[in-house]
Scaffold this active site. Structure first.
Site, PDB file in Angstrom:
ATOM      1  N   ARG B 112     -17.133 -11.846 -12.358  1.00  0.00           N
ATOM      2  CA  ARG B 112     -15.874 -11.512 -11.672  1.00  0.00           C
ATOM      3  C   ARG B 112     -15.558 -10.026 -11.813  1.00  0.00           C
ATOM      4  O   ARG B 112     -15.831  -9.434 -12.853  1.00  0.00           O
ATOM      5  CB  ARG B 112     -14.699 -12.274 -12.301  1.00  0.00           C
ATOM      6  CG  ARG B 112     -14.719 -13.752 -12.074  1.00  0.00           C
ATOM      7  CD  ARG B 112     -13.549 -14.383 -12.819  1.00  0.00           C
ATOM      8  NE  ARG B 112     -13.916 -15.680 -13.341  1.00  0.00           N
ATOM      9  CZ  ARG B 112     -13.379 -16.832 -12.912  1.00  0.00           C
ATOM     10  NH1 ARG B 112     -12.463 -16.833 -11.984  1.00  0.00           N
ATOM     11  NH2 ARG B 112     -13.768 -17.967 -13.423  1.00  0.00           N
ATOM     12  N   GLY B 121      -7.775 -11.036  -5.030  1.00  0.00           N
ATOM     13  CA  GLY B 121      -8.574 -11.459  -3.893  1.00  0.00           C
ATOM     14  C   GLY B 121      -9.269 -10.349  -3.143  1.00  0.00           C
ATOM     15  O   GLY B 121      -9.904 -10.570  -2.128  1.00  0.00           O
ATOM     16  N   ARG B 362      -2.523 -12.318 -17.144  1.00  0.00           N
ATOM     17  CA  ARG B 362      -2.047 -10.980 -16.764  1.00  0.00           C
ATOM     18  C   ARG B 362      -0.549 -11.073 -16.545  1.00  0.00           C
ATOM     19  O   ARG B 362      -0.006 -12.177 -16.383  1.00  0.00           O
ATOM     20  CB  ARG B 362      -2.745 -10.510 -15.487  1.00  0.00           C
ATOM     21  CG  ARG B 362      -2.480 -11.441 -14.330  1.00  0.00           C
ATOM     22  CD  ARG B 362      -3.321 -11.071 -13.119  1.00  0.00           C
ATOM     23  NE  ARG B 362      -3.113 -12.062 -12.063  1.00  0.00           N
ATOM     24  CZ  ARG B 362      -3.857 -12.157 -10.979  1.00  0.00           C
ATOM     25  NH1 ARG B 362      -4.896 -11.351 -10.793  1.00  0.00           N
ATOM     26  NH2 ARG B 362      -3.588 -13.054 -10.050  1.00  0.00           N
ATOM     27  N   HIS B 484      -2.931 -16.874  -1.397  1.00  0.00           N
ATOM     28  CA  HIS B 484      -3.001 -15.456  -1.056  1.00  0.00           C
ATOM     29  C   HIS B 484      -1.738 -14.992  -0.341  1.00  0.00           C
ATOM     30  O   HIS B 484      -1.143 -13.971  -0.687  1.00  0.00           O
ATOM     31  CB  HIS B 484      -4.230 -15.208  -0.181  1.00  0.00           C
ATOM     32  CG  HIS B 484      -4.382 -13.782   0.250  1.00  0.00           C
ATOM     33  ND1 HIS B 484      -3.884 -13.323   1.452  1.00  0.00           N
ATOM     34  CD2 HIS B 484      -4.922 -12.722  -0.376  1.00  0.00           C
ATOM     35  CE1 HIS B 484      -4.151 -12.033   1.547  1.00  0.00           C
ATOM     36  NE2 HIS B 484      -4.780 -11.636   0.450  1.00  0.00           N
ATOM     37  N   SER B 808      22.650  21.422  -0.773  1.00  0.00           N
ATOM     38  CA  SER B 808      22.192  20.055  -0.576  1.00  0.00           C
ATOM     39  C   SER B 808      20.869  20.139   0.165  1.00  0.00           C
ATOM     40  O   SER B 808      20.784  20.726   1.245  1.00  0.00           O
ATOM     41  CB  SER B 808      23.221  19.273   0.236  1.00  0.00           C
ATOM     42  OG  SER B 808      22.734  17.977   0.481  1.00  0.00           O
ATOM     43  N   CYS B 875      20.192  15.172   0.472  1.00  0.00           N
ATOM     44  CA  CYS B 875      20.823  14.252   1.413  1.00  0.00           C
ATOM     45  C   CYS B 875      19.862  13.814   2.505  1.00  0.00           C
ATOM     46  O   CYS B 875      20.267  13.233   3.494  1.00  0.00           O
ATOM     47  CB  CYS B 875      22.074  14.879   2.016  1.00  0.00           C
ATOM     48  SG  CYS B 875      21.751  16.347   2.992  1.00  0.00           S
ATOM     49  N   TYR B 895      22.817  15.261  -7.992  1.00  0.00           N
ATOM     50  CA  TYR B 895      22.981  13.966  -7.344  1.00  0.00           C
ATOM     51  C   TYR B 895      21.947  13.764  -6.248  1.00  0.00           C
ATOM     52  O   TYR B 895      21.334  14.724  -5.779  1.00  0.00           O
ATOM     53  CB  TYR B 895      24.396  13.798  -6.773  1.00  0.00           C
ATOM     54  CG  TYR B 895      24.704  14.693  -5.583  1.00  0.00           C
ATOM     55  CD1 TYR B 895      24.355  14.312  -4.285  1.00  0.00           C
ATOM     56  CD2 TYR B 895      25.344  15.914  -5.756  1.00  0.00           C
ATOM     57  CE1 TYR B 895      24.618  15.136  -3.211  1.00  0.00           C
ATOM     58  CE2 TYR B 895      25.615  16.738  -4.683  1.00  0.00           C
ATOM     59  CZ  TYR B 895      25.253  16.345  -3.409  1.00  0.00           C
ATOM     60  OH  TYR B 895      25.507  17.159  -2.337  1.00  0.00           O
TER      61      TYR B 895
END
Lengths: 916, 916
Positions: B112, B121, B362, B484, B808, B875, B895
């Protein structure tokens, strides 16, 4: 009150008060020629001339600091000023034995502006100051010439009323109010010339002027000379901020902070009779540079008459007869001035009853041609070194000796056809052809629409400056070679014919006529400012002498004096410049032209220009309409032989000089038709349904093509195009190299912003190079590099340089992206921006050094950090702009690339940058 | 030969050879869970589970270094590898007492892949390796189950033929060749289920498979187990570069350089009879996060059967009855795993004749909701700290708990109307509605055109990944919650309903049907992945629970468990984040929504959005068509009351939080109609000739509007517009402040590139502010700043900051200009760029840190150099993107501003950035 303030300030600070007034009198002067920033050009040179013993009427200069102070403090003067001016007046009075305001022996003054750099005619001047109803009588007695005294007085009242008291025309087409009064009087007296006015006419005129002033302003014309003086000083300082002065400073990039000085000087009189004169002269011919005494004067006139062009003056050599003593003295002074200043001088003089006075000197404005010739001959005369000569010629002014002249055949035919209208004074060299407009505003508006315009005026004045800027050429019917029109045109490098008295100019009817021909507004006129000819209609222009020698080979070098001087400058430039000069050329003939002008390679060969020729556009369109890779490859294959031939031609022409070839750059929609019938035609030709063609055109439409699918983005999505172009380049290179001519291709990938874009295209180019070399069994040398034309490329230049062997700054697009400003669209706000002084110069003409320049420096540093020897150049329009070339030199580029005709300019600019 | 090479290398270097093989067996392991980069996730966890005493079949891991080495060296292995693999096999043989290739007691292997991050997969797996015509007989005897042995063999030949030898379907709609052989055989035998095949059928199948392989490849199926082993190892390494793995890595930004490990492990068999089983389980519910044992299994099957969704498996709690001993053991292991790994685990197990084996564990993929709930409950359980909990939830996944659900009324009506088609498994929460497409390609193509698409498949496979990415939701008729489809949808945050067996899906007829309803391709379907419901037609979606609590107030906080968890995360985020979160809102209702989501101000209020409402567009158009300043002022005055009302509403809503208002930005042509009839209408309305309107539209047309007359360039040319906007802002502020509500306006000047542009606009704003304040006798507090959205602004930020109180970053336009890339036009090449990996992520979604980010840093440094406390924000759209928020945090902004619905995401991302 001023005295008190002065005292107070002195006692408060305890220091010696600042010096605001610089005196020059009796062979001594407080200032000298080096103090231009403080005294202005005129003031500094008056001091200098006084120091070296030339006959200068005494006076003093109020410094530019006062001007700055005046504007910084709500138009108030520093406290110490009044006292210092008083002291200056005392010196003048002593020097001349006259007294300011004295009714018997009055001291009269001229008040003139004078900035650090000359701004001809932009600011105000007042003459004959100190006259009033009482002193005029004193002057009459003293001069024993009543007519003269009253002529001075009426001039003074007029000037003072206009400049200081604001009696000025309202509105564009209004008449000057004082002129109207004068005209009315002349009409009443049936008189034409000013000189024919009688004493009593003049007295009457003064009366009428005074009542005009009273009517307009509600105040009386001031009789107190001290009040007059301060009024005049204030008016000169105020004129620093008048509109025409602001426009002028913007054009010539003179900082508004400099301010102007004010020169107060004892009057001398060129209008005291026929033994008096006033004139303006150059130590050499400012149009051609020839070493002759050049200038003009008027007998019995005051200085302003010459410059204003009211009467057409006499040429200098006639003065030899009119006033032999003064002429001899002047000729000596001419030589003295050149030796002292080591440059051609433009000076003003007055002869008062046979006695010569110097009123001003300065480095004379000159044409590009004159600048070269004068500098070249001064080198021969030992006055200056050749390096100084190089610095003396503004690089941009070379365009004047490269400027077109009339097509000879066309011109001769025009003569045969009787289209020659008149001959005037050759005041700005070169030939121009355009539509006639009669005022500055119209000229400017039509020029903005893209028309070629000739500004036609009786005479020009500083108010016309915008129209002159916009016009191809300027034509006047009045005024000499030192008239406003001539002076400004020469400085701007505009074609100019002036003083063309045969022409009748009618502003109302909007027509320009001779006895035979009438041209209306919007009709074409052609003018030759090198010889002074004026023609009705259009005459094609032809290359200049230099171009005829270098490119057309229709002249031999030794047949052209101009060429010989030009060649000398090019040789000097080559000795000192560090920057290489390449050219932008897409075709072999352009390449050959550029080589003739001294180009040392091609910095930008745009492959797409070749796409439009002949049938090949069909293959290009087939490529664009292709729906599969196979179909596209088929179309692209058709283009290969064309492109190979193009490149062969260019490689052959360039004889081993580097040739930078840019791969396909413009968005594909530029190659498709956009008009209905053409689309149908294309669909038929391609055998494709019209819907599909239309659909493809629609699909290719972009909101912002400048930022769209172009540059290497095309090559990444359609690698077969890059592959074809690379193949054409290498196959052409192989063939030419086999024929024994060296080839040096540099392949340039445009619009790279990501290192992997370059890698992607490099892989294609290198693979094809390998294939061609192994197939043709030849070893080719080539470089692959990139344009730096978007900010991201500059910012990550270190990473791009890992694979790029050279950078070429595409400053056109780099300016557009860095400023977020589309060159095609900026027209709607750039003029307002220049007006409001938000930007100082057009960023598309001269590199925006703070923005674009900073990015360039980041890119240069980044590029060199990973590839020490990376080759750096510039291929935007800026490559031919002297300021930008200076920047490129300082930034350490290897070369600049510009249009073929700007190669000489770039060479000189590069030399000047190296000498700076 | 491998031996020799190995020896040579050892003697040459004289050092111990590099370790390429890590063994785990008998409670001991060379590796552990920390070695994921070297051993891959699967290998590291197999080692870890072995170490902690869980029942893991012995095996060894070939490291990811071998993969890298393999690709760097033309697909050759390091010389030492063969010997180390041999040694590993010996350990396995000893541990189990079997021998690889032995005909009596053969050791069988599973091979694997296992990358550092799970790629479910995407790569290949081979089971039952070591079987051949001889060993199969040994296995039969040993297991005493001939059917089982041949079932294993036929599976092995099939897998090996497919994966290693490349016998695969050719073309999109082709059948799998081995499936075709199987179907043919079943048809011949009149059999439907695999389980009904007889022993001789299986033997026949193996024969037919072998001849299929011979026919396709020209080579025989290899009988030598060692040859089989190396073939399989090579195939796994090769699968690292298959297309679907590459697409997956691109989507999840997994570096290609990581490579995969290969795990070689002794086989255990879930298909040895009804006392055997194989399954996949989660320690908690990965969809809801509930703390229950969740999973599914198949009796008598091999592992691939569960994941592939071929048979629909049973739910975990049924195993309690089917295999009580194994279940009890598993339940213990479930708790053991969570305690050990401190996270929810997703594991595979096999029961071989009642004996339990662990094949993998996992960290389990989970929905955003589950991630929050699991982390929150693990905090309560003392397993993790709240700071760890914050880091456990991908910020973007919060969008899932904010995602819309069906409009309840609509949904109930749909039930009444009988439009409920089926119920499947709720595999990806949220509600979606879209047009049906039956394959990935169609789904992708239609989604590109802007359609909302639901991908409908019988089951999905890794080949469908692009279609899944493009779809709003995924609907399958087969497969469980760990199929899947479910796995991938959860990870992508897509709505998913799976295993909906009532639905008939016909790929050929392109229809989806039940007994009652038939939907064709392109018809609408609506699915609810939270409950698993499927409806024919459209159902409007409604806000999520969180939105119902916060915004609609239709739910009380205590009524929603989801909301309570959400609130807890928001509170935790608020404790640690340093960045403030503002929102982009243009209207009071948007502002209120944003406040409800926790916004701390408005970072961008676009005034122009207000221009389109109601009648005011008429005034806007009047303003644009005005030909004089006076006419323009008149039109602008009409807009004032509207704008004032807008701002009052916003100030009132924002209760003193800062409100950043941008002055007019878009080019004026955006406000004019462009279609004939609308132009005529406008002309009539305005009482203006249509020609004039048309002329104005033409005059306003721009080649590159993005770089044209917009932003502050409008305000500079038309200061009356800025003046009106400033007046509206200050008058609104005064009124609201008088009503007792605080106001905090920040006026933002857009598109500034030159300091004097800002000064020019500042002068207008400050003058109006002064006028309003003195007229209204009020003191207002406000700031004026600028957007940094063109490169020049960033480059000269130090100078701009002299006057700007805040910056800004308008990263939308800054990205377009810095990259020279129009967002509207990039669609024609960006997909190709992502394909060719020229760019890793879309620069319009996530800040381009090397380019735009570098400019931002230059601007920040520059701005702070002249104004230490300058306020900094962003922004652009990037303000809501977690990666960009992390960048903004590191860059030191104050911000970020994002759309209201992304405020919670931004908060969490800001907290994670602070914790990083």
């Amino acid at each position: 009150m001023a005295k008190k303030a002065s005292k107070a300030s002195r006692s408060a600070s305890g220091k010696k008060p600042q010096k605001y007034v610089y005196i020059f009198a009796d062979g001594k002067a407080d200032g000298d020629a080096k103090r231009k920033p403080l005294l202005g050009g005129k003031g500094a040179n008056l001091a200098e001339m006084t120091r070296i013993g030339l006959p200068v009427p005494p006076g003093f200069t109020i410094t530019t600091e006062v001007c700055t102070c005046y504007y910084d403090n709500g138009k108030k003067y520093p406290a110490e000023l009044a006292k210092q001016v008083e002291a200056g007046l005392v010196v003048l009075e002593k020097s001349l034995g006259k007294k300011f305001g004295d009714t018997k022996n009055p001291l009269l003054l001229s008040i003139r502006s004078g900035a650090r750099d000359s701004m001809p005619g932009m600011m105000d001047t007042i003459l004959n100051l100190g006259l009033n109803d009482a002193t005029v009588e004193g002057l009459a007695k003293l001069s024993n010439n009543e007519w003269f005294a009253w002529d001075c007085y009426r001039r003074f009242v007029h000037m003072y009323g206009d400049v200081v008291m604001g009696v000025q025309p309202q509105g564009k087409d209004a008449h000057e109010p004082f002129d109207e009064v004068m005209s009315q009087l002349k009409k009443e007296r049936h008189i034409e010339r000013d000189a024919d006015l009688t004493k009593s006419d003049l007295k009457d005129l003064v009366r009428r002027y005074k009542s005009l002033i009273k009517k307009w302003t509600g105040t009386d014309f001031p009789q107190n000379p001290v009040e007059q003086l301060w009024g005049a000083v204030g008016a000169v300082f105020s004129s620093w901020q008048n509109e025409r002065a602001i426009v002028y400073r913007r054009k010539y990039k003179i900082p508004h902070e400099w301010g102007t000085a004010v020169n107060v000087q004892a009057m001398v009189f060129g209008n005291m009779g026929d033994d008096s004169a006033t004139g303006v002269a150059f130590t050499r011919d400012p149009a051609t540079g020839e070493n002759v005494f050049y200038g003009e004067y008027l007998i019995n006139a005051q200085g302003e008459d010459v410059v204003a062009g009211v009467r057409t003056p006499k040429a200098m050599n006639e003065l030899r007869k009119d006033a032999p003593k003064a002429y001899a003295e002047l000729d000596k002074i001419r030589k003295r001035l050149e030796k002292h200043y080591r440059d051609m001088q433009d000076f003003e003089f007055t002869v008062e009853r046979n006695k010569l006075f110097m009123l001003q000197t300065r480095n004379g404005k000159r044409t590009g041609l004159a600048a070269m010739r004068i500098a070249s001959e001064m080198v021969d005369e030992g006055l200056i070194t050749w390096k100084e000569a190089l610095k003396r010629v503004p690089a941009d002014s070379l365009s004047q000796v490269l400027a077109p002249i009339f097509e000879r055949k066309d011109r001769d035919q025009a003569v045969k056809d009787g289209r020659q209208m008149a001959k005037g004074l050759p005041a700005g060299p070169g030939a121009a052809c355009g539509k006639i407009y009669f005022n500055a505003l119209d000229a400017e508006q039509h020029a903005r629409k893209g028309e070629k315009v000739i500004l036609v005026r009786v005479e020009t004045s500083p108010e016309d400056i915008r129209g002159m800027l916009a016009a191809e050429g300027i034509l006047t019917s009045r005024g000499g070679v030192s008239s406003h029109a001539a002076l400004v045109a020469r400085q701007m490098g505009k074609v100019c014919v002036c003083g063309c008295g045969e022409l009748k100019i009618d502003y109302i009817a909007r027509q320009l006529s001779t006895n035979d021909v009438v041209l209306k507004e919007g009709d074409f006129v052609s003018i030759d400012g090198t010889v002074g000819e004026v023609f009705a209609g259009r005459i094609n222009t032809a290359p200049s002498e230099v171009v005829q020698v270098l490119v057309d080979k229709s002249l031999k070098p030794q047949e052209s004096k101009v060429y010989k001087i030009f060649e000398r400058f090019m040789n000097w430039s080559d000795k000192v410049r560090r920057l290489q000069i390449r050219t932008n050329a897409d075709q072999p003939d352009q390449a050959l032209n550029a080589l003739a002008f001294g180009a040392e390679g091609i910095g930008l060969c745009r492959t797409e220009h070749m796409f439009f020729e002949g049938d090949r556009i069909d293959a290009v369109r087939e490529m664009i309409l292709a729906e599969t890779v196979e179909a596209r490859k088929k179309a692209v294959a058709k283009l290969l032989p064309y492109q190979r031939e193009d490149f062969k031609g260019i490689f052959r022409a360039m004889k081993g000089f580097p040739v930078t070839i840019r791969t396909l750059d413009p968005p594909l929609h530029e190659f498709l038709p956009h008009e209905g019938s053409l689309i149908r035609e294309l669909a038929e030709k391609m055998g494709v349904p019209i819907d599909r063609v239309q659909a493809r055109i629609t699909a290719l439409h972009e909101a912002n093509p400048m930022l769209g699918h172009r540059g290497c983005r095309l090559g990444v999505v359609y690698p077969e195009i890059t592959e074809m172009q690379a193949r054409a380049i290498f196959e052409a290179a192989a063939e030419i190299q086999k024929s024994g001519i060296k080839v040096n291709p540099e392949i340039m990938i445009p619009l790279v912003g990501f290192p992997k874009e370059l890698e992607n295209q490099l892989d294609v180019v290198n693979r094809v190079a390998g294939e061609v070399q192994s197939k043709q069994k030849i070893k080719l040398t080539y470089k692959v590099g990139t344009m730096i034309e978007i900010p991201r490329a500059a910012l990550i230049a270190d990473k791009i340089a890992e694979r790029a062997e050279f950078f070429s700054f595409g400053t056109n697009d780099l300016t557009q992206t860095t400023l977020g400003m589309s060159r095609d669209d900026a027209g709607s706000f750039l003029p307002a921006y220049q007006e409001a002084e938000i930007i100082k110069s057009n960023p598309f003409a001269s590199v925006d050094q703070d923005g674009v320049g900073r990015l360039m420096k980041i890119a240069i540093e980044g590029g060199r950090s990973t590839r020490k020897d990376i080759k750096l150049g510039i291929c935007g329009e800026h490559g031919g702009d002297p300021d930008s070339i200076d920047f490129c030199h300082k930034a350490g580029l290897n070369y600049v690339s510009c249009s073929p005709f700007r190669v000489p300019i770039a060479k000189l600019a590069a030399a000047q940058a190296a000498l700076a």
